[in-house]
Write a protein that holds these residues in place. Structure first.
Motif, PDB file in Angstrom:
ATOM      1  N   ALA A   1       2.197 -13.608  12.790  1.00  0.00           N
ATOM      2  CA  ALA A   1       2.259 -13.097  11.422  1.00  0.00           C
ATOM      3  C   ALA A   1       0.885 -12.645  10.936  1.00  0.00           C
ATOM      4  O   ALA A   1       0.769 -11.665  10.211  1.00  0.00           O
ATOM      5  N   SER A   2      -0.165 -13.342  11.328  1.00  0.00           N
ATOM      6  CA  SER A   2      -1.499 -12.949  10.878  1.00  0.00           C
ATOM      7  C   SER A   2      -1.901 -11.604  11.473  1.00  0.00           C
ATOM      8  O   SER A   2      -2.590 -10.820  10.846  1.00  0.00           O
ATOM      9  N   ARG A   3      -1.478 -11.337  12.713  1.00  0.00           N
ATOM     10  CA  ARG A   3      -1.766 -10.033  13.310  1.00  0.00           C
ATOM     11  C   ARG A   3      -1.058  -8.924  12.545  1.00  0.00           C
ATOM     12  O   ARG A   3      -1.620  -7.873  12.297  1.00  0.00           O
ATOM     13  N   LEU A   4       0.180  -9.179  12.177  1.00  0.00           N
ATOM     14  CA  LEU A   4       0.935  -8.198  11.410  1.00  0.00           C
ATOM     15  C   LEU A   4       0.272  -7.968  10.062  1.00  0.00           C
ATOM     16  O   LEU A   4       0.140  -6.836   9.616  1.00  0.00           O
ATOM     17  N   GLY A   5      -0.203  -9.023   9.439  1.00  0.00           N
ATOM     18  CA  GLY A   5      -0.908  -8.893   8.166  1.00  0.00           C
ATOM     19  C   GLY A   5      -2.156  -8.049   8.309  1.00  0.00           C
ATOM     20  O   GLY A   5      -2.469  -7.229   7.459  1.00  0.00           O
ATOM     21  N   ASN A   6      -2.888  -8.217   9.399  1.00  0.00           N
ATOM     22  CA  ASN A   6      -4.085  -7.424   9.632  1.00  0.00           C
ATOM     23  C   ASN A   6      -3.735  -5.955   9.859  1.00  0.00           C
ATOM     24  O   ASN A   6      -4.456  -5.078   9.445  1.00  0.00           O
ATOM     25  N   THR A   7      -2.629  -5.704  10.543  1.00  0.00           N
ATOM     26  CA  THR A   7      -2.202  -4.341  10.797  1.00  0.00           C
ATOM     27  C   THR A   7      -1.872  -3.631   9.491  1.00  0.00           C
ATOM     28  O   THR A   7      -2.280  -2.499   9.277  1.00  0.00           O
ATOM     29  N   VAL A   8      -1.164  -4.309   8.631  1.00  0.00           N
ATOM     30  CA  VAL A   8      -0.808  -3.721   7.347  1.00  0.00           C
ATOM     31  C   VAL A   8      -2.071  -3.437   6.549  1.00  0.00           C
ATOM     32  O   VAL A   8      -2.236  -2.371   5.986  1.00  0.00           O
ATOM     33  N   SER A   9      -2.991  -4.362   6.521  1.00  0.00           N
ATOM     34  CA  SER A   9      -4.205  -4.138   5.753  1.00  0.00           C
ATOM     35  C   SER A   9      -5.046  -3.027   6.391  1.00  0.00           C
ATOM     36  O   SER A   9      -5.727  -2.294   5.680  1.00  0.00           O
ATOM     37  N   PHE A  10      -4.991  -2.885   7.712  1.00  0.00           N
ATOM     38  CA  PHE A  10      -5.714  -1.797   8.356  1.00  0.00           C
ATOM     39  C   PHE A  10      -5.098  -0.459   7.970  1.00  0.00           C
ATOM     40  O   PHE A  10      -5.813   0.504   7.673  1.00  0.00           O
ATOM     41  N   LYS A  11      -3.763  -0.391   7.939  1.00  0.00           N
ATOM     42  CA  LYS A  11      -3.094   0.848   7.511  1.00  0.00           C
ATOM     43  C   LYS A  11      -3.477   1.186   6.075  1.00  0.00           C
ATOM     44  O   LYS A  11      -3.744   2.333   5.745  1.00  0.00           O
ATOM     45  N   ARG A  12      -3.494   0.170   5.239  1.00  0.00           N
ATOM     46  CA  ARG A  12      -3.867   0.364   3.847  1.00  0.00           C
ATOM     47  C   ARG A  12      -5.318   0.846   3.736  1.00  0.00           C
ATOM     48  O   ARG A  12      -5.634   1.721   2.938  1.00  0.00           O
ATOM     49  N   PHE A  13      -6.180   0.276   4.563  1.00  0.00           N
ATOM     50  CA  PHE A  13      -7.587   0.680   4.601  1.00  0.00           C
ATOM     51  C   PHE A  13      -7.702   2.153   4.996  1.00  0.00           C
ATOM     52  O   PHE A  13      -8.457   2.908   4.387  1.00  0.00           O
ATOM     53  N   MET A  14      -6.938   2.559   6.000  1.00  0.00           N
ATOM     54  CA  MET A  14      -6.990   3.944   6.466  1.00  0.00           C
ATOM     55  C   MET A  14      -6.461   4.908   5.392  1.00  0.00           C
ATOM     56  O   MET A  14      -7.026   5.977   5.178  1.00  0.00           O
ATOM     57  N   LEU A  15      -5.398   4.513   4.714  1.00  0.00           N
ATOM     58  CA  LEU A  15      -4.870   5.353   3.641  1.00  0.00           C
ATOM     59  C   LEU A  15      -5.887   5.470   2.503  1.00  0.00           C
ATOM     60  O   LEU A  15      -6.112   6.546   1.961  1.00  0.00           O
TER      61      LEU A  15
ATOM     62  N   HIS B   1      -1.891   3.165  -8.853  1.00  0.00           N
ATOM     63  CA  HIS B   1      -1.025   1.988  -8.796  1.00  0.00           C
ATOM     64  C   HIS B   1      -0.006   2.034  -7.655  1.00  0.00           C
ATOM     65  O   HIS B   1       0.595   1.021  -7.328  1.00  0.00           O
ATOM     66  N   HIS B   2       0.176   3.169  -7.035  1.00  0.00           N
ATOM     67  CA  HIS B   2       1.181   3.299  -5.980  1.00  0.00           C
ATOM     68  C   HIS B   2       0.812   2.442  -4.768  1.00  0.00           C
ATOM     69  O   HIS B   2      -0.336   2.430  -4.341  1.00  0.00           O
ATOM     70  N   GLN B   3       1.799   1.757  -4.229  1.00  0.00           N
ATOM     71  CA  GLN B   3       1.602   0.871  -3.092  1.00  0.00           C
ATOM     72  C   GLN B   3       2.375   1.309  -1.848  1.00  0.00           C
ATOM     73  O   GLN B   3       2.010   0.962  -0.738  1.00  0.00           O
ATOM     74  N   ASP B   4       3.448   2.068  -2.056  1.00  0.00           N
ATOM     75  CA  ASP B   4       4.310   2.482  -0.955  1.00  0.00           C
ATOM     76  C   ASP B   4       3.583   3.487  -0.060  1.00  0.00           C
ATOM     77  O   ASP B   4       3.070   4.514  -0.536  1.00  0.00           O
ATOM     78  N   GLU B   5       3.537   3.186   1.228  1.00  0.00           N
ATOM     79  CA  GLU B   5       2.811   4.018   2.190  1.00  0.00           C
ATOM     80  C   GLU B   5       3.323   5.453   2.210  1.00  0.00           C
ATOM     81  O   GLU B   5       2.536   6.402   2.233  1.00  0.00           O
ATOM     82  N   GLU B   6       4.627   5.631   2.198  1.00  0.00           N
ATOM     83  CA  GLU B   6       5.207   6.977   2.243  1.00  0.00           C
ATOM     84  C   GLU B   6       4.876   7.766   0.979  1.00  0.00           C
ATOM     85  O   GLU B   6       4.601   8.964   1.039  1.00  0.00           O
ATOM     86  N   THR B   7       4.902   7.098  -0.157  1.00  0.00           N
ATOM     87  CA  THR B   7       4.557   7.757  -1.416  1.00  0.00           C
ATOM     88  C   THR B   7       3.110   8.221  -1.387  1.00  0.00           C
ATOM     89  O   THR B   7       2.792   9.350  -1.779  1.00  0.00           O
ATOM     90  N   ILE B   8       2.223   7.365  -0.895  1.00  0.00           N
ATOM     91  CA  ILE B   8       0.805   7.711  -0.820  1.00  0.00           C
ATOM     92  C   ILE B   8       0.594   8.883   0.133  1.00  0.00           C
ATOM     93  O   ILE B   8      -0.153   9.819  -0.180  1.00  0.00           O
ATOM     94  N   LYS B   9       1.275   8.872   1.268  1.00  0.00           N
ATOM     95  CA  LYS B   9       1.155   9.980   2.219  1.00  0.00           C
ATOM     96  C   LYS B   9       1.642  11.284   1.605  1.00  0.00           C
ATOM     97  O   LYS B   9       1.027  12.342   1.788  1.00  0.00           O
ATOM     98  N   MET B  10       2.749  11.216   0.868  1.00  0.00           N
ATOM     99  CA  MET B  10       3.277  12.409   0.214  1.00  0.00           C
ATOM    100  C   MET B  10       2.275  12.934  -0.811  1.00  0.00           C
ATOM    101  O   MET B  10       2.022  14.130  -0.903  1.00  0.00           O
ATOM    102  N   MET B  11       1.677  12.028  -1.574  1.00  0.00           N
ATOM    103  CA  MET B  11       0.709  12.429  -2.587  1.00  0.00           C
ATOM    104  C   MET B  11      -0.560  12.990  -1.938  1.00  0.00           C
ATOM    105  O   MET B  11      -1.173  13.919  -2.476  1.00  0.00           O
ATOM    106  N   LEU B  12      -0.956  12.455  -0.797  1.00  0.00           N
ATOM    107  CA  LEU B  12      -2.095  13.005  -0.060  1.00  0.00           C
ATOM    108  C   LEU B  12      -1.812  14.438   0.370  1.00  0.00           C
ATOM    109  O   LEU B  12      -2.671  15.318   0.248  1.00  0.00           O
ATOM    110  N   THR B  13      -0.616  14.680   0.860  1.00  0.00           N
ATOM    111  CA  THR B  13      -0.225  16.030   1.272  1.00  0.00           C
ATOM    112  C   THR B  13      -0.278  16.985   0.084  1.00  0.00           C
ATOM    113  O   THR B  13      -0.825  18.091   0.180  1.00  0.00           O
ATOM    114  N   LYS B  14       0.274  16.547  -1.037  1.00  0.00           N
ATOM    115  CA  LYS B  14       0.252  17.368  -2.243  1.00  0.00           C
ATOM    116  C   LYS B  14      -1.188  17.609  -2.699  1.00  0.00           C
ATOM    117  O   LYS B  14      -1.548  18.722  -3.099  1.00  0.00           O
TER     118      LYS B  14
END
Length: 85
Positions: A2-16, A56-69
């Motif tokens: 579970a800790s590895r998964l938590g790190n992966t999520v935070s890494f994705k968030r960091f990259m976004l 305030h957006h947290q959803d990865e897909e929403t953030i990606k869509m907004m980045l594209t826009k």
């Protein structure tokens, strides 16, 4: 595991977050090229407002869509600046 998964999520968030900050800097760099000080100020206010309004957006897909826009808006801004010269 579970800790590895938590790190992966935070890494994705960091990259976004990195992508969002890069887009913001790129927009501000483009705005620097605007010759009119009033337009430059308005564009900076527009960029700040949009980024603050959507932080305030947290959803990865929403953030990606907004980045594209945002990237499309940056391209339009760069085109307009280029045509104005």
């Amino acid at each position: 595991m579970a800790s590895r998964l938590g790190n992966t999520v935070s890494f994705k968030r960091f990259m976004l977050r990195t992508e969002v900050l890069k887009l913001y800097r790129d927009i501000l760099r483009a705005i620097r090229q605007v010759p009119d000080p009033d337009h430059k100020r308005e564009l900076k206010e527009w960029a700040r407002h949009d980024f603050k309004q959507n932080k305030h957006h947290q959803d990865e897909e929403t953030i990606k869509m907004m980045l594209t826009k945002g990237r499309m808006s940056l391209k339009e801004l760069e085109s307009a600046i280029h045509l104005a010269r």
